[in-house]
Design a protein around this motif. Structure first.
Motif, mmCIF file in Angstrom:
data_model
loop_
_atom_site.group_PDB
_atom_site.id
_atom_site.type_symbol
_atom_site.label_atom_id
_atom_site.label_comp_id
_atom_site.label_asym_id
_atom_site.label_seq_id
_atom_site.Cartn_x
_atom_site.Cartn_y
_atom_site.Cartn_z
ATOM 1 N N PHE A 106 0.689 -1.271 0.237
ATOM 2 C CA PHE A 106 0.054 -0.118 0.099
ATOM 3 C C PHE A 106 0.761 1.374 0.022
ATOM 4 C CE2 PHE A 106 -2.288 -3.052 2.718
ATOM 5 C CZ PHE A 106 -2.989 -3.688 1.635
ATOM 6 N N SER A 107 2.137 1.236 -0.516
ATOM 7 C CA SER A 107 2.805 2.602 -0.425
ATOM 8 C C SER A 107 3.935 2.165 -1.559
ATOM 9 C CB SER A 107 3.374 3.017 0.924
ATOM 10 O OG SER A 107 4.684 2.304 1.040
ATOM 11 N N PHE A 108 4.421 3.523 -1.895
ATOM 12 C CA PHE A 108 5.799 3.613 -2.892
ATOM 13 C C PHE A 108 6.849 2.840 -2.155
ATOM 14 C CE2 PHE A 108 8.888 6.411 -1.768
ATOM 15 C CZ PHE A 108 8.504 7.263 -0.665
ATOM 16 N N LYS A 109 6.805 2.697 -0.875
ATOM 17 C CA LYS A 109 8.288 1.944 -0.456
ATOM 18 C C LYS A 109 8.486 0.504 -0.776
ATOM 19 C CE LYS A 109 9.182 5.435 2.617
ATOM 20 N NZ LYS A 109 10.256 6.055 2.378
ATOM 21 N N ASP A 110 7.336 -0.110 -1.486
ATOM 22 C CA ASP A 110 7.742 -1.292 -2.065
ATOM 23 C C ASP A 110 8.815 -1.168 -3.285
ATOM 24 O OD1 ASP A 110 6.159 -3.086 -0.693
ATOM 25 O OD2 ASP A 110 4.446 -2.681 -2.042
ATOM 26 N N ARG A 111 8.954 -0.097 -3.970
ATOM 27 C CA ARG A 111 10.059 0.177 -4.741
ATOM 28 C C ARG A 111 11.640 0.107 -4.215
ATOM 29 N NH1 ARG A 111 7.374 1.916 -9.484
ATOM 30 N NH2 ARG A 111 5.356 2.629 -9.049
ATOM 31 N N PRO A 112 11.828 0.964 -3.370
ATOM 32 C CA PRO A 112 13.045 0.941 -2.789
ATOM 33 C C PRO A 112 13.350 -0.296 -1.854
ATOM 34 C CG PRO A 112 11.797 2.582 -1.728
ATOM 35 C CD PRO A 112 11.190 2.247 -2.762
ATOM 36 N N ALA A 113 12.498 -0.725 -0.985
ATOM 37 C CA ALA A 113 12.578 -1.966 -0.277
ATOM 38 C C ALA A 113 12.812 -3.226 -1.210
ATOM 39 C CB ALA A 113 11.512 -2.119 0.746
ATOM 40 N N GLY A 114 12.030 -3.231 -2.089
ATOM 41 C CA GLY A 114 12.221 -4.275 -2.987
ATOM 42 C C GLY A 114 13.765 -4.417 -3.683
ATOM 43 N N VAL A 115 14.122 -3.264 -4.130
ATOM 44 C CA VAL A 115 15.574 -3.110 -4.678
ATOM 45 C C VAL A 115 16.533 -3.543 -3.851
ATOM 46 C CG1 VAL A 115 17.147 -1.537 -5.934
ATOM 47 C CG2 VAL A 115 14.885 -1.665 -6.730
ATOM 48 N N ALA A 116 16.663 -2.771 -2.427
ATOM 49 C CA ALA A 116 17.626 -3.119 -1.386
ATOM 50 C C ALA A 116 17.581 -4.511 -1.055
ATOM 51 C CB ALA A 116 17.110 -2.180 -0.245
ATOM 52 N N ILE A 117 16.482 -5.120 -0.875
ATOM 53 C CA ILE A 117 16.521 -6.542 -0.318
ATOM 54 C C ILE A 117 17.174 -7.742 -1.467
ATOM 55 C CG2 ILE A 117 15.016 -8.696 0.372
ATOM 56 C CD1 ILE A 117 13.572 -6.152 2.115
ATOM 57 N N SER A 118 16.564 -7.164 -2.772
ATOM 58 C CA SER A 118 17.302 -7.950 -3.720
ATOM 59 C C SER A 118 18.737 -7.804 -3.759
ATOM 60 C CB SER A 118 16.734 -7.639 -5.158
ATOM 61 O OG SER A 118 15.184 -7.694 -5.216
ATOM 62 N N LYS A 119 19.377 -6.652 -3.611
ATOM 63 C CA LYS A 119 20.727 -6.418 -3.512
ATOM 64 C C LYS A 119 21.456 -7.240 -2.308
ATOM 65 C CE LYS A 119 24.352 -5.290 -5.855
ATOM 66 N NZ LYS A 119 24.616 -5.575 -7.160
ATOM 67 N N ALA A 120 20.735 -7.176 -1.256
ATOM 68 C CA ALA A 120 21.295 -7.857 -0.028
ATOM 69 C C ALA A 120 21.027 -9.231 -0.400
ATOM 70 C CB ALA A 120 20.258 -7.716 1.104
ATOM 71 N N LYS A 121 20.450 -9.912 -1.109
ATOM 72 C CA LYS A 121 20.467 -11.305 -1.610
ATOM 73 C C LYS A 121 21.575 -11.541 -2.220
ATOM 74 C CE LYS A 121 17.492 -15.223 -3.512
ATOM 75 N NZ LYS A 121 16.349 -15.337 -4.348
ATOM 76 N N GLU A 122 21.887 -10.598 -3.303
ATOM 77 C CA GLU A 122 22.960 -10.734 -4.331
ATOM 78 C C GLU A 122 24.466 -10.595 -3.564
ATOM 79 O OE1 GLU A 122 22.704 -10.088 -8.460
ATOM 80 O OE2 GLU A 122 23.532 -8.161 -8.106
ATOM 81 N N PHE A 123 24.328 -9.756 -2.499
ATOM 82 C CA PHE A 123 25.413 -9.824 -1.745
ATOM 83 C C PHE A 123 25.572 -11.106 -0.833
ATOM 84 C CE2 PHE A 123 25.666 -4.906 -1.589
ATOM 85 C CZ PHE A 123 26.380 -4.944 -2.672
#
Ligand SMILES: [Zn+2]
Length: 246
Positions: A106-123
């Motif tokens: 329900f907010s735009f925060k799904d955008r930055p949170a999703g990218v940050a967590i994807s990168k955390a997985k990549e790290f």
């Protein structure tokens, strides 16, 4: 300097020193913040036709190397609604409103949170968190659940529980800090750095901010790749505005 096999590098905003994209967010030399820079492939508007209806359709413009690391809860590609009556009232003939409240949490925060967590997985990190309540906590917790990562939400101990209920419903753990929001931020930063926890809005911030710009890409694409004359962006911290300018 170029780094083979990586589509991005990190660069200090202050002294311009370049770094390989690793789990760091502050310059060793001057303590300036690190920003993501891209070696962009050639893209045209046709590159994006027939792609998935999420913000991951802009994969080339996001800082993830391997698609298998994407943690998606199908956020993005939210409606751009023409607001005729409001436009008439304030004298604008082509007024549109981007409705990001229909994202999964329900907010735009799904955008930055999703990218940050994807990168955390990549790290190769295995736990994530955030220093926040409300929208960011919910977005972080939902993506963490999707990735099967434990999620720690750092916030003052005296917040209203309703603010954090949605995040807890996704399985997040509330770390109640005796003190202010600044104290919660500081503790989250210390735990993140010492325990290798990806705190989306602190030690993953360089990547986190990359997610927000997808809202602007969507607006352009939804207007058939015409860039609007003027954008009105609501600001809390101003982070969204900064990202849109990218
Ligand atoms: Zn620097």
């Amino acid at each position: 300097m170029s780094f083979d096999m990586e589509k991005t590098h990190l660069q200090c905003r202050e002294c311009k020193k370049k770094y390989k994209p690793t789990f760091k967010y502050i310059c060793d030399e001057c303590f300036g913040p690190l920003d993501v820079h891209y070696d962009l492939p050639t893209l045209t508007k046709d590159s994006f036709t027939n792609r998935e209806q999420t913000y991951w359709r802009y994969f080339e413009l996001l800082p993830i190397n391997d698609k298998s690391n994407i943690v998606s809860i199908n956020a993005g590609m939210t409606p751009l609604v023409r607001a005729e009556k409001l436009g008439k009232k304030i004298g604008l003939s082509n007024l549109y409103i981007k409705n990001d409240s229909v994202n999964p949490t329900f907010s735009f925060k799904d955008r930055p949170a999703g990218v940050a967590i994807s990168k955390a997985k990549e790290f190769g990190l295995s736990s994530v968190g955030c220093a926040s309540t409300g929208n960011l906590a919910s977005a972080t917790a939902a993506h963490a659940a999707k990735a099967n990562f434990p999620c720690y939400v750092f916030a003052p101990s005296d917040i209203e529980h309703a603010k954090i209920a949605q995040a807890l419903s996704y399985g997040a753990q509330y770390i109640a800090v005796d003190g202010t929001y600044d104290d919660a931020n500081r503790i989250a930063a210390q735990v993140g750095d010492s325990k290798g926890v990806g705190i989306v809005n602190i030690n993953m911030r360089s990547y986190y901010v990359e997610g927000s710009k997808t809202l602007a890409y969507e607006v352009a694409e939804q207007l058939n790749w015409q860039v609007p004359d003027q954008l009105v962006v609501p600001t809390g911290s101003g982070a969204m505005l900064n990202a849109i300018c990218k």
